[in-house]
Design an enzyme around this catalytic site. Sequence first.
Site, short mmCIF file in Angstrom:
data_model
loop_
_atom_site.label_atom_id
_atom_site.label_comp_id
_atom_site.label_asym_id
_atom_site.label_seq_id
_atom_site.Cartn_x
_atom_site.Cartn_y
_atom_site.Cartn_z
N ASP A 6 -8.28 3.86 -1.48
CA ASP A 6 -7.05 4.19 -0.53
C ASP A 6 -6.91 5.48 -0.30
O ASP A 6 -6.70 6.48 -1.06
CB ASP A 6 -5.73 3.60 -1.23
CG ASP A 6 -4.53 4.19 -0.48
OD1 ASP A 6 -4.55 4.28 0.83
OD2 ASP A 6 -3.49 4.36 -0.88
N VAL A 7 -7.35 6.00 0.88
CA VAL A 7 -7.28 7.45 1.48
C VAL A 7 -6.15 7.72 2.21
O VAL A 7 -5.80 7.19 3.13
CB VAL A 7 -8.75 7.53 2.26
CG1 VAL A 7 -8.70 9.05 2.51
CG2 VAL A 7 -10.01 6.92 1.55
N VAL A 13 -7.34 7.49 -3.56
CA VAL A 13 -7.23 6.75 -4.95
C VAL A 13 -8.28 5.80 -5.03
O VAL A 13 -8.40 4.88 -3.74
CB VAL A 13 -5.88 6.13 -5.32
CG1 VAL A 13 -5.87 5.39 -6.67
CG2 VAL A 13 -4.70 7.27 -5.18
N ALA A 109 -2.90 2.23 8.11
CA ALA A 109 -3.22 1.20 7.25
C ALA A 109 -2.62 1.26 5.92
O ALA A 109 -2.26 0.05 5.56
CB ALA A 109 -4.64 1.53 7.18
N ASP A 110 -2.22 2.27 5.55
CA ASP A 110 -1.51 2.41 4.37
C ASP A 110 0.18 1.39 4.56
O ASP A 110 0.31 0.72 3.49
CB ASP A 110 -1.01 3.63 3.73
CG ASP A 110 -0.48 4.69 4.86
OD1 ASP A 110 -0.49 4.16 5.84
OD2 ASP A 110 0.11 5.54 4.49
N ARG A 111 0.51 1.59 5.58
CA ARG A 111 1.95 0.69 5.74
C ARG A 111 1.75 -0.58 5.80
O ARG A 111 2.44 -1.47 5.69
CB ARG A 111 2.79 1.42 6.80
CG ARG A 111 2.77 3.08 6.68
CD ARG A 111 3.61 3.77 7.86
NE ARG A 111 4.93 3.10 8.32
CZ ARG A 111 5.53 3.68 9.22
NH1 ARG A 111 5.08 4.57 10.03
NH2 ARG A 111 6.80 3.39 9.28
N ASP A 130 7.97 4.53 0.77
CA ASP A 130 6.58 5.08 0.26
C ASP A 130 6.70 6.58 0.31
O ASP A 130 6.50 7.25 1.35
CB ASP A 130 5.50 4.65 0.98
CG ASP A 130 4.09 4.81 0.38
OD1 ASP A 130 4.05 5.77 -0.65
OD2 ASP A 130 2.94 4.57 0.91
N THR A 133 2.59 12.08 1.73
CA THR A 133 2.54 13.21 2.45
C THR A 133 3.94 13.34 3.47
O THR A 133 4.60 14.26 3.30
CB THR A 133 1.57 13.58 3.46
OG1 THR A 133 0.27 13.21 2.34
CG2 THR A 133 1.35 14.75 3.94
#
Length: 258
Positions: A6-7, A13, A109-111, A130, A133
């Site tokens: 996960d970038v 991570v 992508a993270d969301r 979340d 940053t």
Amino acid sequence: MLLAIDVGNTNAVFALFNGRTIKTRWRISTDARRTGDEYAVWLNQLLMLEGFMRQDISQVIISTVVPRALHNLQVLSRKYFNVEPLIAGVAPADWQMQIDVDEPKSLGADRAVNSIAAHALHPGDIIIIDFGTATTYDVVDYTGAYKGGIIAPGINLSLDALVQAAAKLPRIAIETPRNNRSVIGRNTEDQMQIGVFWGYVAMMEGLVARMRAEIGRPAKVIATGGLAVLFDEHTTIFDAVEPDLTLQGLAMIAERAF
């Protein structure tokens, strides 16, 4: 075993999964210039320290909000694990959920991964906060459809901007103000702590109240990210804290794609 990567904008991570169980995880600062060979040297040492070998990794999935970092991570997977990696959001690892917003392709992508995991873990309408940053707020309805959200400056960004713009203000750590019973600071550092910390709590509580009112149905609040545990001690708005929500989502996507 599955290696989930996960970038984010600040950190990347790497987590090693056995099924849905995280066996170990490592964190490294995000640098789009870092080569696949550099990742391999770093990761190989950590694998050995934890008692694993490169040969134990048979699957890789990558989620990134830093497009320039993707190629080198693909090189890492192909060259050192002999695995063609899944890219979260790209078939066969596509989202498989309705993205009900004006510009679906703009969803990070993270969301998207967080939304998939949160819906699987917590049925019903949900709001995901979340702390990264940026601090993002995402709404997923009871059907699993992504409905939209909010992007706010992360608390560290807010503090950095304050310190950089005001020459006489010192740099402080993000922590609970020393006197929890007072929001009237008696010195500069206490006043900054109160403004940053309790100001952020007030923002969260206010935004969540407005979002719940707009949703019109009971909505659980799921918190994730590095500061979720800290804020959980000082607000009642969180229904659950899921520190590994993104990684769990990647494991779920990989499971259905392989």
